[in-house]
Design an enzyme around this catalytic site. Structure first.
Site, short mmCIF file in Angstrom:
data_model
loop_
_atom_site.label_atom_id
_atom_site.label_comp_id
_atom_site.label_asym_id
_atom_site.label_seq_id
_atom_site.Cartn_x
_atom_site.Cartn_y
_atom_site.Cartn_z
N GLU A 31 45.01 33.76 48.61
CA GLU A 31 45.12 34.27 47.39
C GLU A 31 45.47 33.35 46.43
OE1 GLU A 31 45.64 37.68 45.89
OE2 GLU A 31 45.45 36.37 44.60
N GLU B 158 43.85 37.87 55.87
CA GLU B 158 44.06 38.92 54.89
C GLU B 158 43.41 38.12 53.48
OE1 GLU B 158 47.62 41.51 54.24
OE2 GLU B 158 46.58 42.22 52.13
N ASP C 182 39.26 43.02 44.07
CA ASP C 182 38.85 43.29 42.75
C ASP C 182 37.54 44.06 42.51
OD1 ASP C 182 41.27 41.76 41.58
OD2 ASP C 182 40.26 39.83 41.94
N THR D 193 49.77 49.06 49.85
CA THR D 193 49.89 47.89 49.01
C THR D 193 50.26 48.31 47.49
OG1 THR D 193 47.66 47.86 48.01
CG2 THR D 193 47.88 46.90 50.22
N ARG D 194 50.54 47.25 46.67
CA ARG D 194 51.10 47.39 45.33
C ARG D 194 50.11 47.97 44.73
NH1 ARG D 194 53.40 42.28 42.42
NH2 ARG D 194 55.07 42.25 44.17
N TYR D 195 48.86 47.38 44.82
CA TYR D 195 47.70 47.81 44.14
C TYR D 195 47.37 49.29 44.37
CZ TYR D 195 43.03 48.29 42.06
OH TYR D 195 42.05 48.81 41.38
N ASP E 54 39.58 51.84 46.10
CA ASP E 54 40.09 53.22 45.38
C ASP E 54 38.92 53.50 44.36
OD1 ASP E 54 41.04 50.92 44.07
OD2 ASP E 54 41.61 52.06 42.37
N ASP F 169 40.68 30.33 46.70
CA ASP F 169 39.48 31.04 47.04
C ASP F 169 39.36 31.12 48.52
OD1 ASP F 169 36.99 32.03 47.42
OD2 ASP F 169 36.12 30.98 45.70
C1 LIG Z 1 43.09 44.13 43.00
S1 LIG Z 1 43.98 42.76 43.94
C2 LIG Z 1 44.59 43.61 45.31
C3 LIG Z 1 45.86 42.87 45.74
C4 LIG Z 1 46.22 43.37 47.13
N1 LIG Z 1 45.40 43.31 48.27
C5 LIG Z 1 46.75 44.55 46.84
O1 LIG Z 1 45.94 45.86 47.31
O2 LIG Z 1 47.88 45.04 46.23
C6 LIG Z 1 42.86 41.68 44.32
C7 LIG Z 1 43.59 40.43 44.83
O3 LIG Z 1 42.14 39.32 45.57
C8 LIG Z 1 42.62 38.14 44.93
N2 LIG Z 1 41.24 37.52 45.30
C9 LIG Z 1 40.15 37.73 44.24
N3 LIG Z 1 39.08 37.00 44.63
C10 LIG Z 1 39.56 36.10 45.85
C11 LIG Z 1 38.98 35.38 46.79
N4 LIG Z 1 37.88 34.66 46.51
N5 LIG Z 1 39.55 34.61 47.68
C12 LIG Z 1 40.96 35.20 47.67
N6 LIG Z 1 41.64 35.90 47.25
C13 LIG Z 1 40.70 36.72 46.09
C14 LIG Z 1 42.99 38.25 43.46
O4 LIG Z 1 43.33 37.13 43.04
C15 LIG Z 1 43.70 39.65 43.59
O5 LIG Z 1 45.02 39.39 43.77
#
Ligand SMILES: C[S@@+](CC[C@H](N)C(=O)[O-])C[C@H]1O[C@@H](n2cnc3c(N)ncnc32)[C@H](O)[C@@H]1O
Length: 233
Positions: free
Chosen positions: A87, A62, A136, A210-212, A172, A114
């Protein structure tokens, strides 16, 4: 040295790494438990997944697990699977570590960084499932190249997925949904599984929210859930 995914400009793809200060318990989890379950990649790109993946039938990944609720649910309900999460946001990592401890999840590995070096280090055809849920959105045109779902990562996903393996994407943001489809649809080895609108409008039962996603729902945005299968080699 591990080959890097040639994302344009070696862009940093994620936002912040740290939020509020961690509670003493969560800080202790980061200091003491995380090193025991963090995959290590050496200078030659060799991957150590820390502990027995043998005995587990499948490996899932994930990407961007946020607070880790979805990943913890998957690990709890699929004990025969090792679920790796990547994450960079340490508060999210600490939240997942709390789930790992509370629910005694021995089948979770966490990369607090990353995901891209991990995508390089994992062996081809090693993953049965890759999940990128609500990445994101980077909505501004000049930021779109930061989107984690892009033709280069999709190409790598197809290589990493085992035959019949699944790529799960959710967003979304309708512009990102179109962007995802544009990146994945033309790929000859990835086939969209949807047959009717409910297949992408409704979240499958084995896919907890998910939370988001909950925040997006409160803001009146409707997600899409896209599942692709990897063709047999
Ligand atoms: C909008 S949040 C969504 C989090 C979760 N999936 C949810 O739906 O609640 C996107 C997440 O992706 C992580 N993220 C962004 N770029 C990433 C990368 N290159 N590798 C791993 N995680 C990454 C960010 O730190 C952030 O926590």
């Amino acid at each position: 040295m591990a080959k890097q995914i040639p994302t344009p400009g070696r862009q940093r793809l994620f936002g912040r790494r740290k939020g509020h200060e961690l509670t003493p318990r969560r800080q202790a989890l980061v200091d003491e438990v995380l090193p025991t379950i963090r995959p290590e990649i050496d200078e030659d790109g060799r991957l150590d997944l820390k502990g027995p993946v043998a005995g587990k039938d499948q490996l899932w990944l994930e990407i961007g697990f946020g607070g880790g609720e979805h990943l913890a649910w998957q690990a709890k309900h699929n004990r025969d699977v090792t679920v790796i999460g990547a994450e960079p946001f340490i508060n999210g990592v600490a939240s997942l570590l709390a789930h790992v401890e509370d629910e005694q999840l021995d089948n979770v590995r966490i990369l607090d960084d990353d995901v891209r070096p991990l995508l390089e280090a994992l062996p081809d055809a090693s993953l049965e499932r890759i999940m990128v849920l609500f990445p994101d959105p980077w909505p501004k045109t000049r930021h779109k190249r930061r989107r984690i779902v892009n033709p280069l990562t999709v190409e790598r996903f197809a290589v990493l997925l085992a035959d019949g393996g699944e790529l799960r994407l959710a967003t979304d943001i309708m512009d990102y949904a179109r962007w995802m489809m544009t990146a994945v649809w033309p790929h000859p080895d990835l086939v969209w599984t949807a047959r009717r609108p409910g297949d992408w409008q409704d979240r499958p039962d084995d896919w907890p929210g998910t939370r988001y996603e909950a925040k997006a729902g409160k803001a009146g945005r409707t997600p899409v859930y896209l599942t692709f299968k990897r063709r047999n080699r």
